[in-house]
Design a protein around this motif. Structure first.
Motif, PDB file in Angstrom:
ATOM      1  N   LEU A  70       0.792  -1.162  -0.173  1.00 42.12           N
ATOM      2  CA  LEU A  70      -0.138  -0.027   0.012  1.00 42.12           C
ATOM      3  C   LEU A  70       0.698   1.264   0.076  1.00 42.12           C
ATOM      4  O   LEU A  70       1.984   1.413   0.686  1.00 42.12           O
ATOM      5  N   ASN A  71       0.655   2.286  -0.956  1.00 38.30           N
ATOM      6  CA  ASN A  71       1.420   3.304  -0.838  1.00 38.30           C
ATOM      7  C   ASN A  71       0.718   4.311  -0.258  1.00 38.30           C
ATOM      8  O   ASN A  71      -0.212   5.282  -0.714  1.00 38.30           O
ATOM      9  N   ALA A  72       1.214   4.699   0.927  1.00 34.14           N
ATOM     10  CA  ALA A  72       0.576   5.634   1.884  1.00 34.14           C
ATOM     11  C   ALA A  72       0.703   7.284   1.348  1.00 34.14           C
ATOM     12  O   ALA A  72       0.120   7.951   1.949  1.00 34.14           O
ATOM     13  N   SER A  73       1.749   7.516   0.544  1.00 31.01           N
ATOM     14  CA  SER A  73       1.948   8.933   0.011  1.00 31.01           C
ATOM     15  C   SER A  73       1.121   9.132  -1.476  1.00 31.01           C
ATOM     16  O   SER A  73       1.385   9.982  -2.005  1.00 31.01           O
ATOM     17  N   ALA A  74       0.509   8.236  -1.679  1.00 34.21           N
ATOM     18  CA  ALA A  74      -0.209   8.115  -3.219  1.00 34.21           C
ATOM     19  C   ALA A  74      -1.211   9.259  -3.319  1.00 34.21           C
ATOM     20  O   ALA A  74      -1.919   9.362  -2.233  1.00 34.21           O
ATOM     21  N   THR A  75      -1.357   9.911  -4.351  1.00 34.54           N
ATOM     22  CA  THR A  75      -2.215  11.013  -4.681  1.00 34.54           C
ATOM     23  C   THR A  75      -3.144  10.753  -5.747  1.00 34.54           C
ATOM     24  O   THR A  75      -3.008  10.208  -6.890  1.00 34.54           O
ATOM     25  N   THR A  77      -5.794  10.377  -8.751  1.00 33.95           N
ATOM     26  CA  THR A  77      -5.931  11.412 -10.003  1.00 33.95           C
ATOM     27  C   THR A  77      -7.253  10.964 -10.477  1.00 33.95           C
ATOM     28  O   THR A  77      -7.620  10.112 -10.562  1.00 33.95           O
ATOM     29  N   LEU A  78      -8.136  12.368 -10.697  1.00 29.44           N
ATOM     30  CA  LEU A  78      -9.330  12.170 -11.343  1.00 29.44           C
ATOM     31  C   LEU A  78      -9.431  12.531 -12.741  1.00 29.44           C
ATOM     32  O   LEU A  78      -8.919  13.437 -13.382  1.00 29.44           O
ATOM     33  N   GLY A  90      -6.780   5.487  -7.884  1.00 31.37           N
ATOM     34  CA  GLY A  90      -6.223   5.632  -6.597  1.00 31.37           C
ATOM     35  C   GLY A  90      -4.582   5.236  -6.425  1.00 31.37           C
ATOM     36  O   GLY A  90      -4.078   5.711  -5.285  1.00 31.37           O
ATOM     37  N   HIS A  91      -4.003   4.710  -7.456  1.00 37.33           N
ATOM     38  CA  HIS A  91      -2.706   4.309  -7.292  1.00 37.33           C
ATOM     39  C   HIS A  91      -2.033   3.727  -6.161  1.00 37.33           C
ATOM     40  O   HIS A  91      -1.219   4.204  -5.565  1.00 37.33           O
ATOM     41  N   ASN A  92      -3.117   2.691  -5.977  1.00 35.90           N
ATOM     42  CA  ASN A  92      -2.641   1.974  -4.663  1.00 35.90           C
ATOM     43  C   ASN A  92      -2.644   2.717  -3.383  1.00 35.90           C
ATOM     44  O   ASN A  92      -1.878   2.200  -2.494  1.00 35.90           O
ATOM     45  N   GLY A  93      -3.217   3.672  -3.053  1.00 30.31           N
ATOM     46  CA  GLY A  93      -3.118   4.393  -1.713  1.00 30.31           C
ATOM     47  C   GLY A  93      -4.206   4.056  -1.005  1.00 30.31           C
ATOM     48  O   GLY A  93      -4.966   3.100  -1.345  1.00 30.31           O
ATOM     49  N   ILE A 120     -14.031   4.190  -8.886  1.00 28.06           N
ATOM     50  CA  ILE A 120     -12.883   4.382  -8.573  1.00 28.06           C
ATOM     51  C   ILE A 120     -11.968   2.767  -8.517  1.00 28.06           C
ATOM     52  O   ILE A 120     -12.548   1.653  -8.419  1.00 28.06           O
ATOM     53  N   LYS A 121     -10.547   3.076  -9.093  1.00 23.22           N
ATOM     54  CA  LYS A 121      -9.753   1.790  -9.289  1.00 23.22           C
ATOM     55  C   LYS A 121      -8.805   1.926  -8.758  1.00 23.22           C
ATOM     56  O   LYS A 121      -8.457   2.930  -8.403  1.00 23.22           O
ATOM     57  N   HIS A 122      -7.968   0.770  -8.482  1.00 21.10           N
ATOM     58  CA  HIS A 122      -6.460   0.435  -8.118  1.00 21.10           C
ATOM     59  C   HIS A 122      -6.609   1.319  -6.547  1.00 21.10           C
ATOM     60  O   HIS A 122      -5.704   2.133  -6.323  1.00 21.10           O
ATOM     61  N   SER A 123      -7.704   1.009  -5.683  1.00 20.78           N
ATOM     62  CA  SER A 123      -7.743   1.488  -4.664  1.00 20.78           C
ATOM     63  C   SER A 123      -7.606   0.365  -3.635  1.00 20.78           C
ATOM     64  O   SER A 123      -7.146  -0.635  -3.767  1.00 20.78           O
ATOM     65  N   ASN A 124      -7.807   0.653  -2.322  1.00 25.50           N
ATOM     66  CA  ASN A 124      -7.687  -0.206  -1.137  1.00 25.50           C
ATOM     67  C   ASN A 124      -8.997  -0.326  -0.237  1.00 25.50           C
ATOM     68  O   ASN A 124      -9.956   0.637  -0.381  1.00 25.50           O
TER      69      ASN A 124
END
Length: 358
Positions: A70-75, A77-78, A90-93, A120-124
Motif C-alpha cells: 500500500l502506497n501511503a503517500s499516493a495521490t 488522480t481524477l 487511487g494509485h494503490n493509496g 474508482i480503481k486501484h484502491s484499497n
C-alpha cells in the motif's frame, strides 16, 4: 470498565484516539491531509459501534505499508468522463482518500446536474461505507456507495471463496423530526470484520456465520477465517455480492472475480474498486417536501405495531447514531489486546501510547 471474554475493556476519548491514529499514520509516511481523512473515517466507525472497521484496522494497514503493498503517500488522480461521470485512479493509496475525493466530486456534479457518479480503481479497503453516506448527507445529498472486496463468500452452490463480503450502502436526508436514512450492510450473515474482532477478543462466534475449511459450521473465529462466510438469504446474498463485483470491479477496471487481495494480506496490492453516486433530493419536488416525506416514512416505520418481545423499532442507521451519541459522551470501548496492538504500532514510530480514560 467491564470484562468481556476475560479481557478488560477500557474507554478511549474519540479526540485522543483520532490524534493518536493521525500520528501513527504520519509516522508511516502518510501525508498530514491524508492521515486526517483516514483517522476521521476510522474513528467514525468506532463511534458508531462498527468496531470491526475502526482503528483496530491500523496494524493491518501499517503492515501493508511496511511491505510496500500500500502506497501511503499516493495521490489519487481524477479524470472527468462526462459532465456527470468521473473516474479516479487511487494509485494503490488509501481507499479512504480516493473515496473521499470521489464522493466530493460526485457531490459537486450533483449540485450542478442533479446527480454525479464516480468509479474508482486501484484502491484499497475504505473501512465502514457509512462514512461516505454521511459525507453525502452532510451536503444534503442522497447516495449509493458500493465496493468490492477480497474473496470470502462462495457463490451459491459452490464451496470455494470467490466473492467478497462487499457492503451495500445508501442514504437519504430527513427533516428535523427524524433521523436520516443510512443503510450499510454486508451480503453475508455477518461482516467478516466481526470474525476478526472475535479472534482479537478471544470470543466464539455464532455457528451460522461461517464454515471451516472442511465445510462444517464452526464457532471458532480462527477456523472460520480458514473457511468461508455464509451469505444472508442463501442465493440472494450470493447474488448481491456478485452485483457489487459488477459495479465496483468489472465496471471500474479494478480487480474482480475473486482477485482482490485481502486487506490483512500484505504480500501485494489489493486493487479494490468502488462505485459512488450522489443524487440531489429536490429533483422532483422541493427539498422541504422531500424532507417532510422522509419524516413521515420515519414515523410510519418506527411507530408501526411491534411484534412480540420487541420494545422499539429502529430506522436503518438509527442504532449506530444512538451508539455514536453515547460514545461521544462516554468514550469508545477497547479490549486489552486491541490497545496493546495499537501501542505496538506507536512504539514502532516512537509515538506516545494511547491515552486510556480512568
Amino acid at each position: 470498565m467491564t470484562n468481556e471474554s476475560q479481557q478488560q475493556m477500557h474507554l478511549i476519548n474519540h479526540k485522543d484516539l483520532e490524534s493518536f491514529v493521525v500520528q501513527i499514520l504520519i509516522g508511516n509516511g502518510t501525508p498530514q491531509e491524508s492521515a486526517a481523512i483516514v483517522a476521521k473515517c476510522l474513528v467514525s466507525a468506532d463511534l458508531r459501534g462498527v468496531d470491526t472497521h475502526g482503528s483496530n484496522r491500523i496494524p493491518s494497514y501499517m503492515e501493508r505499508i511496511r511491505q510496500q503493498a500500500l502506497n501511503a503517500s499516493a495521490t489519487p488522480t481524477l479524470r472527468q468522463v462526462t459532465p456527470v461521470v468521473a473516474q479516479i485512479d487511487g494509485h494503490n493509496g488509501f481507499g479512504f482518500v480516493a473515496a473521499h475525493q470521489g464522493m466530493a466530486r460526485a457531490i459537486e456534479m450533483a449540485k450542478d446536474f442533479g446527480m454525479g457518479m464516480v468509479s474508482i480503481k486501484h484502491s484499497n479497503h475504505f473501512g465502514m461505507s457509512a462514512w461516505l453516506v454521511k459525507q453525502a448527507l452532510d451536503a444534503g445529498m442522497m447516495s449509493l456507495v458500493f465496493t468490492n472486496s477480497s474473496p470470502a463468500l462462495p457463490v451459491w452452490g459452490g464451496k470455494e471463496k470467490m466473492m467478497g463480503v462487499s457492503p451495500i450502502a445508501c442514504g437519504a436526508p430527513s427533516g428535523n423530526a427524524a433521523r436520516p436514512f443510512i443503510l450499510d450492510m454486508a451480503p453475508s450473515i455477518a461482516a467478516r470484520g466481526k470474525i476478526y474482532k472475535a479472534l482479537r477478543r478471544g470470543e466464539k462466534i455464532p455457528t451460522d456465520w461461517a464454515l471451516d475449511k472442511n465445510g462444517d459450521r464452526t464457532d471458532d473465529p480462527a477456523k472460520a477465517l480458514e473457511g468461508v462466510m455464509l451469505p444472508m438469504g442463501g442465493p440472494k446474498g450470493s447474488a448481491l455480492s456478485i452485483m457489487m463485483d459488477v459495479f465496483s470491479g468489472v465496471f471500474s477496471g479494478a480487480a474482480f472475480a475473486g482477485h482482490v487481495t485481502n486487506p490483512y494480506d500484505p504480500s501485494k496490492p489489493a486493487d479494490v474498486g468502488h462505485f459512488l453516486v450522489a443524487i440531489r433530493p429536490d429533483l422532483f419536488m422541493t427539498m422541504d417536501e422531500f424532507k417532510e416525506r422522509m419524516d413521515y416514512l420515519y414515523k410510519r416505520v418506527t411507530e408501526s405495531e411491534k411484534m412480540s418481545g420487541v420494545d422499539q423499532i429502529y430506522f436503518p442507521g438509527e442504532i449506530e447514531m444512538i451508539t455514536e451519541e453515547k460514545r461521544l459522551a462516554e468514550g469508545i470501548p477497547f479490549a486489552d489486546a486491541e490497545i496493546a496492538s495499537l501501542n505496538k504500532e506507536a512504539d514502532l514510530v516512537k509515538v506516545e501510547h494511547l491515552r486510556v480514560q480512568e
